[in-house]
Design a protein around this motif. Structure first.
Motif, PDB file in Angstrom:
ATOM      1  N   PRO A 135       0.824  -1.219   0.000  1.00 59.26           N
ATOM      2  CA  PRO A 135       0.000   0.000   0.000  1.00 59.26           C
ATOM      3  C   PRO A 135       0.854   1.263   0.000  1.00 59.26           C
ATOM      4  CG  PRO A 135       0.078  -0.921   2.211  1.00 59.26           C
ATOM      5  CD  PRO A 135       0.857  -1.865   1.330  1.00 59.26           C
ATOM      6  N   PHE A 136       0.430   2.250  -0.794  1.00 61.40           N
ATOM      7  CA  PHE A 136       1.091   3.557  -0.810  1.00 61.40           C
ATOM      8  C   PHE A 136       0.046   4.652  -0.564  1.00 61.40           C
ATOM      9  CE2 PHE A 136       4.057   0.907  -3.252  1.00 61.40           C
ATOM     10  CZ  PHE A 136       5.222   1.169  -2.553  1.00 61.40           C
ATOM     11  N   ASP A 137       0.453   5.892  -0.717  1.00 63.50           N
ATOM     12  CA  ASP A 137      -0.412   7.024  -0.370  1.00 63.50           C
ATOM     13  C   ASP A 137      -1.693   7.047  -1.187  1.00 63.50           C
ATOM     14  OD1 ASP A 137      -1.233   9.358   0.849  1.00 63.50           O
ATOM     15  OD2 ASP A 137      -0.201  10.644  -0.589  1.00 63.50           O
ATOM     16  N   ASP A 138      -1.608   6.755  -2.495  1.00 69.33           N
ATOM     17  CA  ASP A 138      -2.780   6.891  -3.353  1.00 69.33           C
ATOM     18  C   ASP A 138      -3.187   5.616  -4.076  1.00 69.33           C
ATOM     19  OD1 ASP A 138      -0.557   6.760  -4.877  1.00 69.33           O
ATOM     20  OD2 ASP A 138      -1.060   8.414  -6.222  1.00 69.33           O
ATOM     21  N   SER A 139      -2.450   4.516  -3.868  1.00 69.88           N
ATOM     22  CA  SER A 139      -2.776   3.277  -4.578  1.00 69.88           C
ATOM     23  C   SER A 139      -2.174   2.081  -3.848  1.00 69.88           C
ATOM     24  CB  SER A 139      -2.260   3.329  -6.023  1.00 69.88           C
ATOM     25  OG  SER A 139      -0.844   3.388  -6.027  1.00 69.88           O
ATOM     26  N   VAL A 140      -2.518   0.895  -4.351  1.00 68.86           N
ATOM     27  CA  VAL A 140      -1.929  -0.348  -3.852  1.00 68.86           C
ATOM     28  C   VAL A 140      -1.139  -0.967  -4.995  1.00 68.86           C
ATOM     29  CG1 VAL A 140      -2.371  -2.621  -2.860  1.00 68.86           C
ATOM     30  CG2 VAL A 140      -3.880  -0.709  -2.296  1.00 68.86           C
ATOM     31  N   SER A 141       0.149  -1.182  -4.771  1.00 66.52           N
ATOM     32  CA  SER A 141       0.992  -1.781  -5.799  1.00 66.52           C
ATOM     33  C   SER A 141       0.909  -3.301  -5.704  1.00 66.52           C
ATOM     34  CB  SER A 141       2.446  -1.330  -5.616  1.00 66.52           C
ATOM     35  OG  SER A 141       3.319  -2.099  -6.418  1.00 66.52           O
ATOM     36  N   ILE A 142       0.512  -3.955  -6.800  1.00 68.36           N
ATOM     37  CA  ILE A 142       0.515  -5.418  -6.874  1.00 68.36           C
ATOM     38  C   ILE A 142       1.535  -5.817  -7.932  1.00 68.36           C
ATOM     39  CG2 ILE A 142      -0.809  -7.495  -7.385  1.00 68.36           C
ATOM     40  CD1 ILE A 142      -3.277  -6.159  -6.328  1.00 68.36           C
ATOM     41  N   ARG A 143       2.573  -6.542  -7.501  1.00 65.05           N
ATOM     42  CA  ARG A 143       3.661  -6.937  -8.396  1.00 65.05           C
ATOM     43  C   ARG A 143       3.912  -8.435  -8.280  1.00 65.05           C
ATOM     44  NH1 ARG A 143       8.488  -3.114  -6.555  1.00 65.05           N
ATOM     45  NH2 ARG A 143       7.642  -3.714  -4.519  1.00 65.05           N
ATOM     46  N   VAL A 151       7.681  -7.361 -11.402  1.00 63.18           N
ATOM     47  CA  VAL A 151       6.962  -6.782 -12.534  1.00 63.18           C
ATOM     48  C   VAL A 151       5.654  -6.180 -12.034  1.00 63.18           C
ATOM     49  CG1 VAL A 151       5.872  -7.278 -14.753  1.00 63.18           C
ATOM     50  CG2 VAL A 151       7.920  -8.545 -14.074  1.00 63.18           C
ATOM     51  N   ASP A 152       5.410  -4.896 -12.347  1.00 60.91           N
ATOM     52  CA  ASP A 152       4.139  -4.255 -11.981  1.00 60.91           C
ATOM     53  C   ASP A 152       3.006  -4.897 -12.754  1.00 60.91           C
ATOM     54  OD1 ASP A 152       4.238  -2.039 -10.028  1.00 60.91           O
ATOM     55  OD2 ASP A 152       5.776  -1.259 -11.375  1.00 60.91           O
ATOM     56  N   VAL A 153       1.900  -5.178 -12.044  1.00 62.09           N
ATOM     57  CA  VAL A 153       0.774  -5.850 -12.683  1.00 62.09           C
ATOM     58  C   VAL A 153      -0.455  -4.963 -12.709  1.00 62.09           C
ATOM     59  CG1 VAL A 153      -0.737  -7.863 -12.621  1.00 62.09           C
ATOM     60  CG2 VAL A 153       1.638  -8.099 -11.939  1.00 62.09           C
ATOM     61  N   VAL A 154      -0.866  -4.484 -11.545  1.00 60.65           N
ATOM     62  CA  VAL A 154      -2.069  -3.672 -11.465  1.00 60.65           C
ATOM     63  C   VAL A 154      -1.967  -2.793 -10.222  1.00 60.65           C
ATOM     64  CG1 VAL A 154      -3.411  -5.359 -10.109  1.00 60.65           C
ATOM     65  CG2 VAL A 154      -4.605  -3.783 -11.649  1.00 60.65           C
ATOM     66  N   ARG A 155      -2.635  -1.619 -10.254  1.00 61.44           N
ATOM     67  CA  ARG A 155      -2.595  -0.714  -9.103  1.00 61.44           C
ATOM     68  C   ARG A 155      -4.016  -0.336  -8.706  1.00 61.44           C
ATOM     69  NH1 ARG A 155       1.786   2.166  -7.077  1.00 61.44           N
ATOM     70  NH2 ARG A 155       3.788   1.458  -7.946  1.00 61.44           N
ATOM     71  N   PRO A 156      -4.636  -1.118  -7.811  1.00 66.79           N
ATOM     72  CA  PRO A 156      -5.968  -0.755  -7.321  1.00 66.79           C
ATOM     73  C   PRO A 156      -5.911   0.540  -6.519  1.00 66.79           C
ATOM     74  CG  PRO A 156      -5.391  -3.028  -6.756  1.00 66.79           C
ATOM     75  CD  PRO A 156      -4.152  -2.357  -7.231  1.00 66.79           C
ATOM     76  N   PRO A 157      -7.051   1.218  -6.344  1.00 65.18           N
ATOM     77  CA  PRO A 157      -7.067   2.438  -5.537  1.00 65.18           C
ATOM     78  C   PRO A 157      -6.730   2.155  -4.074  1.00 65.18           C
ATOM     79  CG  PRO A 157      -9.291   1.801  -6.183  1.00 65.18           C
ATOM     80  CD  PRO A 157      -8.352   0.942  -6.950  1.00 65.18           C
ATOM     81  N   ARG A 158      -6.275   3.172  -3.379  1.00 66.52           N
ATOM     82  CA  ARG A 158      -5.804   3.056  -1.989  1.00 66.52           C
ATOM     83  C   ARG A 158      -6.862   2.477  -1.059  1.00 66.52           C
ATOM     84  NH1 ARG A 158      -4.635   2.224   2.326  1.00 66.52           N
ATOM     85  NH2 ARG A 158      -3.426   3.369   3.887  1.00 66.52           N
TER      86      ARG A 158
END
Length: 494
Positions: A135-143, A151-158
């Motif tokens: 989790p980050f400030d404005d999104s969730v990093s899924i790698r 490898v970055d896959v998708v970034r759902p909202p925070r």
């Protein structure tokens, strides 16, 4: 009164908050009621079900255990995962999620379940070894970690961070209320007849809990040595070393270089049923049929060294120690092997000869190293070029020099390009490269005379391959690129 069509199950948030859930597998519609449950919740359950139902009262502990079992068993199956990723990919699953402020408080949790199922299925399909949810400030990093790279896959909202983590915790039977401490759990999946064991680790961070899922395919634990990609010379020499009834065999390399797979394959070859094979692991990655495996627990003093001291009373023939991490474990392992048993373990060094230096630094007596060490295997994994898109070009002078090839001869090598087949990475899978130092008579004498690392390397690899020699074969055959080999085999790598 006629019972109307009831829901398959209440949402997880409703079940946990109200203390009510539908019990599967009952002949009659039955609702479990937690001790002290909100009576208003029963009225809401009656409205949703639309008919009569039986009640089964449970203590808080019994309800929590049943809740975890019911929702974790519902969470994943192969059919759900296949359906989760449609032709539009994971982004489509995000579009299905309602725009609610509190997703766990929404009426339907199915979109979150589908998203997580879809991510797991997609990761397995793409041969990922790990899934990172950060989790980050404005999104969730899924790698995904594929062939060693993230490898970055998708970034759902925070706002989806908490629901995603909570759902994974339910599946792994972790405490969803505990957000201040790291937790570890497991999820068992079956995908297309394959058993996948998922190790779950959570960690509190600034923006919420970070989760890493390690995907362990049980098929990898049962590979024969001949399936690891060793060249014929290394395979024959290593198989011969495994026939020794005593001594220490070490496998070295950085994290993620396939050391555990090599050890498990070695144990599978040794597991003929005529000897007692035991392992000490932290953690146990795969279950090995017919082999006794012990999980270390440092909180209660169950360490590698302490357990190894006690294991002699179990009459083992072969013991695998997950890792030699300290001087105490190193000394005990060599003392154990000197009693006529075979010990296998791993060590973090850059080369096979470097393992000897590391053992000396750990305080293992030189006479023990000289008399007990049988062999050291150093290994790395290099990415295999995608056969659909690799491109050919002349090798540069610097590349020829790095690979130990004469600059006078023109040579063509291959590079990665990227296509749909390899998701534009240019690579598809990995190849093992190896160097094997076997302690024979002359080398044993050199160990007793405290020969340094360079002297040991010169003697051990006068005829046989070093890592760079082994890797060069794959460059010349076009299976990997010079850049990949130099990245993995450069001096000090790992």
């Amino acid at each position: 009164m006629t019972v109307l069509t009831a829901p398959d199950q209440f949402t997880y948030s409703f079940a946990r908050e109200k203390g009510l859930m539908l019990l599967p597998g009952r002949a009659d519609l039955t609702v479990a009621v937690r001790n002290g449950a909100d009576p208003i919740g029963l009225i809401e359950a009656r409205r949703v079900i639309g008919g009569v139902f039986a009640l089964e009262f449970m203590s808080r502990e019994q309800f929590e255990q049943t809740l975890s079992e019911v929702f974790s068993s519902r969470a994943m199956n192969s059919g759900d995962m296949e359906a989760a990723v449609d032709s539009r990919g994971l982004e489509s699953l995000l579009e299905d999620i309602p725009q609610a402020t509190d997703l766990l408080g929404s009426e339907d949790e199915a979109p979150v379940i589908r998203l997580i199922n879809g991510v797991m299925h997609d990761a397995i399909k793409r041969r990922a070894s790990d899934i990172h949810i950060d989790p980050f400030d404005d999104s969730v990093s899924i790698r995904y970690r594929i062939d060693g790279d993230l490898v970055d896959v998708v970034r759902p909202p925070r706002k989806l961070a908490a629901p995603i983590v909570s759902r994974i915790k339910v599946m792994a039977r972790l405490d969803i209320a505990e957000k201040r401490l790291p937790q570890d759990g497991r999820i068992s999946l079956t995908v297309g007849g394959r058993m996948i064991d998922v190790r779950v680790a959570t960690l509190p961070t600034r923006y919420g809990e970070r989760v890493v899922l390690r995907l362990l395919d049980t098929r990898n634990a049962l590979l024969d040595l001949s399936e690891l990609g060793m060249d014929p010379d290394t395979l024959a020499r290593f198989a011969d070393v495994l026939q020794h009834p005593n001594g220490v065999i070490l496998v070295t390399g950085p994290v993620g270089s396939g050391k555990t797979t090599t050890l498990y394959s070695s144990l599978s070859r040794l597991n003929t049923g005529r000897g007692n094979i035991m392992t000490l692991e932290d953690p146990i990655e795969y279950g090995l049929p017919g082999i006794s495996q012990t999980q270390m627990d440092h909180r209660v003093g169950l360490t590698f060294a302490a357990t190894l001291r006690s294991i002699l009373r179990q009459d083992p023939n072969v013991v695998m120690v997950g890792e030699i991490r300290d001087s105490e474990t190193a000394e005990v392992a060599f003392e154990f092997a000197s009693t006529g048993r075979l010990a296998l373990s791993t060590l973090h060094t850059n080369s096979a000869a470097g393992a000897v230096t590391r053992l000396r630094d750990m305080g293992v007596e030189p006479y023990l190293i000289a008399s007990t060490l049988r062999a050291v295997m150093a290994q790395r994994l290099v990415r295999r070029l995608c056969p659909s898109c690799k491109t050919r070009r002349p090798a540069s002078a610097a590349e020829l020099d790095a690979l130990g090839l004469p600059a006078t001869e023109p040579l063509e090598v291959y590079d990665s390009a990227g296509c749909m087949s390899c998701t534009n990475s240019g690579f598809n899978g990995r190849i093992g490269i190896y160097e094997l130092l076997v302690v024979d008579g002359p080398l044993r004498q050199m160990l007793g005379e405290l020969a340094d690392e360079d002297q040991l390397e010169a003697a051990a690899f006068a005829v046989h391959d070093r890592l760079i020699d082994n890797a060069r074969r794959y460059v010349l055959s076009g299976e990997t690129s010079p850049a990949e080999v130099m990245r993995v085999c450069r001096k000090g790598a790992g």
